[in-house]
Scaffold this motif. Structure first.
Motif, mmCIF file in Angstrom:
data_model
loop_
_atom_site.group_PDB
_atom_site.id
_atom_site.type_symbol
_atom_site.label_atom_id
_atom_site.label_comp_id
_atom_site.label_asym_id
_atom_site.label_seq_id
_atom_site.Cartn_x
_atom_site.Cartn_y
_atom_site.Cartn_z
ATOM 1 N N GLU A 208 -25.813 -2.970 -3.790
ATOM 2 C CA GLU A 208 -26.353 -3.357 -4.413
ATOM 3 C C GLU A 208 -25.665 -3.857 -6.037
ATOM 4 O O GLU A 208 -25.689 -3.069 -6.378
ATOM 5 C CB GLU A 208 -28.428 -4.061 -4.961
ATOM 6 N N THR A 209 -25.896 -5.174 -6.836
ATOM 7 C CA THR A 209 -25.364 -5.036 -8.278
ATOM 8 C C THR A 209 -26.178 -4.449 -9.229
ATOM 9 O O THR A 209 -27.517 -4.398 -8.615
ATOM 10 C CB THR A 209 -25.088 -6.644 -8.988
ATOM 11 N N VAL B 157 -21.288 3.274 -10.414
ATOM 12 C CA VAL B 157 -22.046 1.980 -10.295
ATOM 13 C C VAL B 157 -21.353 0.553 -10.026
ATOM 14 O O VAL B 157 -19.499 0.556 -9.811
ATOM 15 C CB VAL B 157 -22.773 1.671 -11.844
ATOM 16 N N ARG B 158 -22.312 -0.284 -8.968
ATOM 17 C CA ARG B 158 -21.376 -1.364 -8.686
ATOM 18 C C ARG B 158 -21.675 -2.787 -9.923
ATOM 19 O O ARG B 158 -22.593 -3.079 -10.347
ATOM 20 C CB ARG B 158 -22.362 -1.555 -7.206
ATOM 21 N N ALA C 43 -26.497 -0.659 -8.591
ATOM 22 C CA ALA C 43 -26.977 0.293 -7.996
ATOM 23 C C ALA C 43 -26.336 1.529 -7.983
ATOM 24 O O ALA C 43 -24.758 0.817 -8.651
ATOM 25 C CB ALA C 43 -26.664 -0.335 -6.299
ATOM 26 N N TYR C 44 -26.126 2.728 -8.454
ATOM 27 C CA TYR C 44 -26.178 3.389 -9.807
ATOM 28 C C TYR C 44 -26.153 4.669 -9.040
ATOM 29 O O TYR C 44 -27.241 5.378 -8.191
ATOM 30 C CB TYR C 44 -25.531 3.575 -10.434
ATOM 31 N N SER D 120 -29.897 8.327 -7.915
ATOM 32 C CA SER D 120 -29.867 6.981 -7.742
ATOM 33 C C SER D 120 -31.150 6.222 -8.264
ATOM 34 O O SER D 120 -31.998 6.244 -8.397
ATOM 35 C CB SER D 120 -29.975 7.032 -6.270
ATOM 36 N N GLY D 121 -30.669 4.850 -8.033
ATOM 37 C CA GLY D 121 -31.382 3.948 -8.975
ATOM 38 C C GLY D 121 -30.726 2.263 -9.431
ATOM 39 O O GLY D 121 -29.780 2.250 -8.303
ATOM 40 N N ARG D 122 -31.160 1.690 -9.517
ATOM 41 C CA ARG D 122 -30.539 0.382 -9.762
ATOM 42 C C ARG D 122 -30.743 0.101 -11.323
ATOM 43 O O ARG D 122 -31.832 -0.057 -11.607
ATOM 44 C CB ARG D 122 -30.938 -0.586 -8.983
ATOM 45 N N THR D 123 -30.219 -0.316 -11.841
ATOM 46 C CA THR D 123 -30.158 -1.230 -13.773
ATOM 47 C C THR D 123 -29.178 -2.355 -13.363
ATOM 48 O O THR D 123 -28.164 -2.898 -13.340
ATOM 49 C CB THR D 123 -30.359 -0.046 -13.957
ATOM 50 N N GLU E 177 -25.436 3.128 -0.333
ATOM 51 C CA GLU E 177 -26.271 3.429 -1.659
ATOM 52 C C GLU E 177 -25.875 3.130 -2.286
ATOM 53 O O GLU E 177 -26.783 2.660 -3.898
ATOM 54 C CB GLU E 177 -25.917 4.818 -1.935
ATOM 55 N N LEU E 178 -24.403 1.824 -2.646
ATOM 56 C CA LEU E 178 -24.638 1.422 -3.760
ATOM 57 C C LEU E 178 -23.938 0.057 -3.630
ATOM 58 O O LEU E 178 -23.078 -0.848 -4.115
ATOM 59 C CB LEU E 178 -23.327 1.954 -4.449
#
Length: 380
Positions: free
Chosen positions: A57-58, A74-75, A60-61, A100-103, A54-55
């Motif tokens: 990618e850079t 977060v990664r 990803a949280y 969850s998501g990515r930022t 789930e984490l």
């Protein structure tokens, strides 16, 4: 029953001649005990929050509440996992909603202060004219994070002792399941209206299967099946349940004993793994309030099992089956929570099929009664 009396009753589980009784009903409804658990259990224990897939990618949280405390993992740009408080250092607004998501950056929606993936402040609007404000000293408070064989744990105590050394025996037990090579094919987050202990004690026994899961699990893992447990420490234990018929894994090279048993592994206070043939299911029962529990989990399989398959179809099938099982547990446990407030509720005698429940009670007692520098998550 006040909190002192509840804790004193819990302490009896640590004695050599402890009675095999369920918790006092007040343990599931007491605001004072919940406050003590927030500090003494979830304020200094390792909580399972995610799988590394789930984490990956850079940026990803995963953001969630751990016993009422907002947390984000977060990664980072350097590949490291970091845990921190997402509460803005300006005016208390969470910089990310639960989920969850990515930022690339965490931006507070209130006044647009921005924080990097390492928690450091990277921008604060209209603050240059405040001479007392030092942006270099402003960052989101960090938490301890540890990844163990693909599973991500967080501890609100940033100075917590590493978790891994305490899971070596469990790691050995799971060697043939090749945890680091497994892929998460499905996941879920749910809210159950029950105290977290009601959910966790349920996970520590298979006895309830005959009642909650008569058509789904009872045929393969009967509630009356042979059950053995083992305690490795106050924060790690395991349970083995014999199947009605041994499984025949397609990919993993399991022993005869592994094919014949469901293996359950528990990391106090709320995390668990269930190894079953070619599949491993993880589950974490994390309180968000006195009578609310966030249920996070996922299904892991060897990559070879899903090669050439429609990944979306695999995900939907796994999540649909998990929803059925979780729904059966949720409905039953929410009814137990309602029963706990009855004026006529009292402690009950445990079955010989519930030895894992006693292990959980002992871990809970140890966590509430231990000294500040002793026990789960702290050096001995």
């Amino acid at each position: 029953m006040d909190v002192g009396e509840i804790v004193a009753e819990l302490g009896r589980y640590l004695g050599p001649d402890a009675e095999e009784l369920s918790l006092p009903p007040a343990a599931f409804t007491s605001p004072e005990l919940w406050q003590a658990e927030q500090e003494r259990v979830f304020g200094r224990s390792w909580v399972l929050v995610a799988h590394a897939d789930e984490l990956a990618e850079t940026g990803a949280y995963v953001a969630l509440s751990v016993a009422g405390e907002p947390v984000v993992v977060v990664r980072g740009e350097d590949g490291a996992l970091r845990g921190m408080s997402p509460v803005c250092r300006h005016r208390l607004m969470p910089v990310v909603e639960e989920g969850s998501g990515r930022t690339d950056v965490f931006t507070c929606p209130y006044h647009l202060w921005r924080y990097g993936l390492d928690g450091r402040l990277v921008g604060a609007t209209h603050m240059k004219r405040n001479p007392a404000f030092d942006p270099s000293a402003c960052r989101l408070p960090p938490f301890a994070v540890e990844e163990w064989q693909g599973f991500v744990f967080v501890n609100l105590d940033v100075n917590a002792e590493p978790l891994g050394p305490h899971l070596r025996r469990i790691g050995g037990d799971l060697a043939n399941y090749r945890l680091p090579e497994l892929t998460q094919v499905a996941g879920w987050t749910e809210e159950w209206h029950c105290n977290w202990k009601i959910a966790v004690e349920n996970a520590h026994e298979n006895y309830h299967v005959m009642g909650f899961h008569p058509e789904t699990l009872q045929p393969t893992t009967p509630g009356g099946a042979e059950t053995t447990v083992r305690s490795d420490s106050p924060w790690a234990d395991s349970m083995r349940v014999r199947y009605a018929t041994p499984l025949e894994p397609m990919v993993l090279d399991l022993t005869e004993e592994e094919r014949a048993h469901l293996y359950g592994f528990f990391v106090f206070p709320s995390g668990s793994l269930a190894a079953s043939g070619d599949m491993v299911i993880w589950l974490s029962l994390i309180p968000s309030a006195l009578d609310r529990t966030t249920v996070r989990g996922g299904v892991l399989m060897p990559s070879a099992m899903i090669e050439g398959q429609d990944r979306e179809a695999v995900r939907k099938e796994a999540e649909a089956y998990a929803a059925v099982i979780n729904g059966e547990d949720r409905r039953g446990l929410e009814a137990v929570q309602r029963g706990a407030v009855s004026r006529f509720a009292e402690r009950g005698h445990l079955s010989p099929k519930e030895p894992g429940v006693l292990l959980f009670y002992r871990s809970l007692a140890h966590a509430l009664l231990r000294e500040d520098d002793d026990g789960p998550g702290r050096p001995e």
